[in-house]
Design a protein around this motif. Structure first.
Motif, short mmCIF file in Angstrom:
data_model
loop_
_atom_site.label_atom_id
_atom_site.label_comp_id
_atom_site.label_asym_id
_atom_site.label_seq_id
_atom_site.Cartn_x
_atom_site.Cartn_y
_atom_site.Cartn_z
N GLU A 175 0.83 -1.20 0.00
CA GLU A 175 0.00 0.00 0.00
C GLU A 175 0.87 1.26 0.00
O GLU A 175 2.02 1.25 0.45
CB GLU A 175 -0.92 0.00 1.21
CG GLU A 175 -2.00 -1.07 1.15
CD GLU A 175 -3.01 -0.92 2.28
OE1 GLU A 175 -2.90 0.07 3.05
OE2 GLU A 175 -3.89 -1.78 2.39
N LEU A 176 0.28 2.33 -0.50
CA LEU A 176 0.99 3.61 -0.52
C LEU A 176 1.19 4.12 0.91
O LEU A 176 0.35 3.91 1.78
CB LEU A 176 0.20 4.66 -1.31
CG LEU A 176 -0.04 4.38 -2.80
CD1 LEU A 176 -0.88 5.51 -3.41
CD2 LEU A 176 1.27 4.23 -3.56
N VAL A 177 2.30 4.81 1.12
CA VAL A 177 2.53 5.52 2.38
C VAL A 177 2.67 7.00 2.05
O VAL A 177 2.79 7.39 0.89
CB VAL A 177 3.79 5.00 3.09
CG1 VAL A 177 3.64 3.54 3.45
CG2 VAL A 177 5.04 5.22 2.24
N ARG A 178 2.61 7.82 3.08
CA ARG A 178 2.65 9.27 2.87
C ARG A 178 3.91 9.66 2.06
O ARG A 178 5.02 9.23 2.35
CB ARG A 178 2.66 9.99 4.21
CG ARG A 178 2.54 11.51 4.08
CD ARG A 178 2.34 12.16 5.44
NE ARG A 178 2.14 13.58 5.33
CZ ARG A 178 0.99 14.17 5.02
NH1 ARG A 178 -0.09 13.42 4.82
NH2 ARG A 178 0.89 15.48 4.93
N GLY A 179 3.69 10.46 1.04
CA GLY A 179 4.80 10.92 0.20
C GLY A 179 4.99 10.09 -1.05
O GLY A 179 5.76 10.47 -1.94
N ASP A 180 4.31 8.94 -1.13
CA ASP A 180 4.42 8.10 -2.33
C ASP A 180 3.63 8.71 -3.48
O ASP A 180 2.54 9.29 -3.29
CB ASP A 180 3.88 6.69 -2.06
CG ASP A 180 4.88 5.82 -1.35
OD1 ASP A 180 6.06 6.23 -1.24
OD2 ASP A 180 4.49 4.72 -0.90
N GLY A 181 4.16 8.53 -4.66
CA GLY A 181 3.41 8.85 -5.86
C GLY A 181 2.57 7.65 -6.29
O GLY A 181 2.45 6.66 -5.56
N PRO A 182 2.02 7.70 -7.48
CA PRO A 182 1.11 6.64 -7.94
C PRO A 182 1.85 5.35 -8.28
O PRO A 182 3.08 5.34 -8.46
CB PRO A 182 0.48 7.24 -9.20
CG PRO A 182 1.53 8.18 -9.73
CD PRO A 182 2.17 8.77 -8.50
N ILE A 183 1.07 4.28 -8.41
CA ILE A 183 1.60 2.98 -8.86
C ILE A 183 1.38 2.82 -10.36
O ILE A 183 2.23 2.27 -11.06
CB ILE A 183 0.92 1.83 -8.09
CG1 ILE A 183 1.30 1.91 -6.60
CG2 ILE A 183 1.29 0.47 -8.66
CD1 ILE A 183 0.51 0.96 -5.72
N VAL A 184 0.27 3.33 -10.84
CA VAL A 184 -0.06 3.28 -12.28
C VAL A 184 -0.11 4.71 -12.82
O VAL A 184 -0.75 5.58 -12.24
CB VAL A 184 -1.42 2.58 -12.52
CG1 VAL A 184 -1.87 2.76 -13.97
CG2 VAL A 184 -1.32 1.11 -12.17
N LEU A 185 0.59 4.93 -13.92
CA LEU A 185 0.55 6.21 -14.61
C LEU A 185 0.07 5.98 -16.04
O LEU A 185 0.65 5.18 -16.77
CB LEU A 185 1.93 6.87 -14.63
CG LEU A 185 2.07 8.12 -15.51
CD1 LEU A 185 1.16 9.24 -15.03
CD2 LEU A 185 3.52 8.60 -15.57
N VAL A 186 -0.98 6.70 -16.40
CA VAL A 186 -1.51 6.66 -17.77
C VAL A 186 -1.33 8.04 -18.37
O VAL A 186 -1.89 9.02 -17.88
CB VAL A 186 -3.00 6.27 -17.81
CG1 VAL A 186 -3.51 6.22 -19.25
CG2 VAL A 186 -3.22 4.93 -17.11
N MET A 187 -0.55 8.14 -19.43
CA MET A 187 -0.39 9.41 -20.14
C MET A 187 -1.28 9.42 -21.37
O MET A 187 -1.32 8.45 -22.13
CB MET A 187 1.07 9.64 -20.53
CG MET A 187 1.89 10.24 -19.43
SD MET A 187 3.50 10.85 -20.01
CE MET A 187 4.41 9.31 -20.08
N ALA A 188 -1.97 10.53 -21.57
CA ALA A 188 -2.91 10.67 -22.68
C ALA A 188 -2.67 12.00 -23.38
O ALA A 188 -2.21 12.96 -22.75
CB ALA A 188 -4.35 10.59 -22.16
#
Length: 497
Positions: A175-188
């Motif tokens: 799971e994400l913790v404080r300060g983490d960015g995303p796990i999935v990035l979708v660029m459009a």
């Protein structure tokens, strides 16, 4: 011109009221952050965008461990002979262009994709009957953790082809913790496509409590900034606004292990390549990368070679040549520029039955002028292009989708990523500057196996495109006007085999 019970005066008063309330302007330049802003081509081409992003020495970073191979073949798929898998690919027009080693066999049903029950429940609720060809082969590859390149025409189901494996990927990670960015990035490439992807994220990620945000320019930063800082598993973004947030430290991409580039050819057409490369340099190199495109030009090929950290599995659905869906009836009429207004009037009087009609103009000014004339004549038309403010564009699309204003006039802003499934007619009032754009425009109708019709006004100044257009028409078994053939014979060049 007349449109039955359409109350022109009431509608005009409503539009004036909305304009006052929202402060609409046809010359908005959008907000900070560039990508997805109010005007395509403005801040996108800024050489300074991303110059404050520092290079990351990944060897010195302490990166969260992650898993990416979750694919357990269904017993029926495991027992499928390779010959049957090849026949299935052939029946679905799926071609494995390149792969190191064996490619997972295609699936025939949602159950055979071996998704967890929570994903299958969402699919059942959505009412889908069977996977599309890109999903049939794309899901096993993506779930196996392999890098991949998927080439398929617009409207082929690419969004769920990358999203559902992405949801499985997220649920398998810490799971994400404080300060983490995303796990999935979708660029459009456009905010419209980004918004439509977010709608699917909302629908299919809800049961897993997966949070997402959609980042694009042309709107205030505050809401997007707050969501990024609070932490989201999925970020869907246009390049310029995402770089803005990276430079300001509102997020980072060190947790991104599942990277998606959607409509890669469109992003390069719009001049996004430098921004895309800068963003990808901020993503950990051991990620899984999935690139999706409707066409496969050389610049997209080079981008795929550079960004995919492993040899990607390259699949193609349908022909690699320019082609349109065979469910679309295409009518091309060679006309004089001066006759187009009257010809459009006669055509609308013939086809208008309350169904959705999408009309393409080449320029923003031309689109605005045509819309004003149509509304004055009683036709319920609205216009969308890159100079409209984001609030107006969203309102216009909502009116069109709901059928309250069944005619939408658009520039090529809407030719890709406009996910309105029941457009019955596409009218090319102006022929585009390249046949690829014609294919994408026409693809706004006849989606997901439905039938549709496309009407095109072709003028002599576009003669250099006549041969390519004829090839597209012939491939789809459509009739070719004699006047178009004459233009092709007299035009020199312009035909790329």
């Amino acid at each position: 011109m007349s449109y039955g019970r359409y109350d022109r005066d009431r509608d005009r008063d409503r539009d004036r009221s909305r304009s006052r309330d929202r402060g609409y302007s046809s010359h908005s330049r959008g907000g900070s952050g560039g990508g997805g802003g109010g005007s395509f081509g403005g801040s996108y081409n800024s050489k300074d965008l991303g110059q404050n992003l520092r290079s990351i020495n990944w060897g010195e970073e302490r990166l969260t461990k992650f898993e990416k191979d979750f694919y357990q073949p269904h017993p029926a798929i495991a027992a499928m002979p390779e010959e049957e898998a090849d026949r299935l690919r052939q029946d679905k027009s799926i071609k494995i262009v390149y792969a190191e080693g064996l490619v997972p066999k295609p699936v025939r049903t949602f159950e055979e994709a071996s998704f967890p029950d929570y994903v299958l429940d969402e699919i059942n609720r959505a009412g889908f009957k069977e996977p599309t060809p890109i999903q049939v082969q794309g899901w096993p590859i993506a779930l196996s953790g392999k890098d991949m390149v998927g080439i398929a025409e617009t409207g082929s189901g690419k969004t769920l082809a990358f999203l559902l494996p992405g949801i499985v990927h997220i649920n398998a990670q810490p799971e994400l913790v404080r300060g983490d960015g995303p796990i999935v990035l979708v660029m459009a490439p456009t905010r419209e496509l980004a918004n439509q992807t977010q709608e699917e994220c909302n629908r299919f990620g809800k049961s897993s409590k997966i949070k997402n945000t959609c980042c694009y320019g042309g709107v205030p930063r505050s809401t997007q900034q707050r969501e990024l800082r609070e932490g989201v598993e999925i970020v869907i973004a246009t390049p310029g606004r995402l770089i803005d947030f990276l430079e300001s430290g509102d997020t980072n991409l060190k947790r991104v292990t599942y990277l998606v580039l959607d409509e890669a050819d469109r992003m390069l057409d719009m001049g996004f390549e430098p921004q895309v490369r800068k963003i990808c340099s901020q993503v950990r190199p051991d990620r899984q990368t999935l690139m999706w495109s409707a066409t496969w030009p050389r610049d997209v090929q080079k981008l795929a070679r550079d960004l995919c950290k492993e040899d990607p599995v390259h699949i193609n659905v349908g022909s690699t040549e320019l082609r349109t869906a065979h469910t679309i009836r295409q009518y091309v009429e060679v006309v004089q520029e001066s006759d187009k207004r009257s010809r459009l009037k006669r055509l609308l009087e013939k086809v208008m039955d309350g169904s959705k009609i999408l009309i393409f103009c080449q320029t923003k000014t031309g689109g605005d002028e045509l819309t004003r004339e149509m509304r004055t004549g009683g036709f319920p038309a609205l216009c969308i292009h890159g100079e409209k403010k984001q609030e107006e564009r969203e309102w216009v699309l909502k009116e069109f989708k709901e059928g309250k204003s069944p005619i939408l006039v658009a520039t090529d802003l809407a030719s890709r990523g406009l996910d309105v499934k029941d457009i019955k007619y596409v009218i090319n009032y102006d022929f585009p500057n390249q046949v690829e754009d014609y294919v994408h425009r026409v693809g706004r109708t006849g989606r997901a196996g439905a039938s549709g019709s496309a009407y095109t006004f072709f003028t002599a100044d576009k003669a250099k495109h006549a041969k390519e257009l004829i090839a597209v028409l012939k491939e789809a078994n459509q009739s070719v006007p004699e006047e178009l053939e004459k233009l092709a014979e007299n035009a020199g060049g312009g035909w790329r085999r």
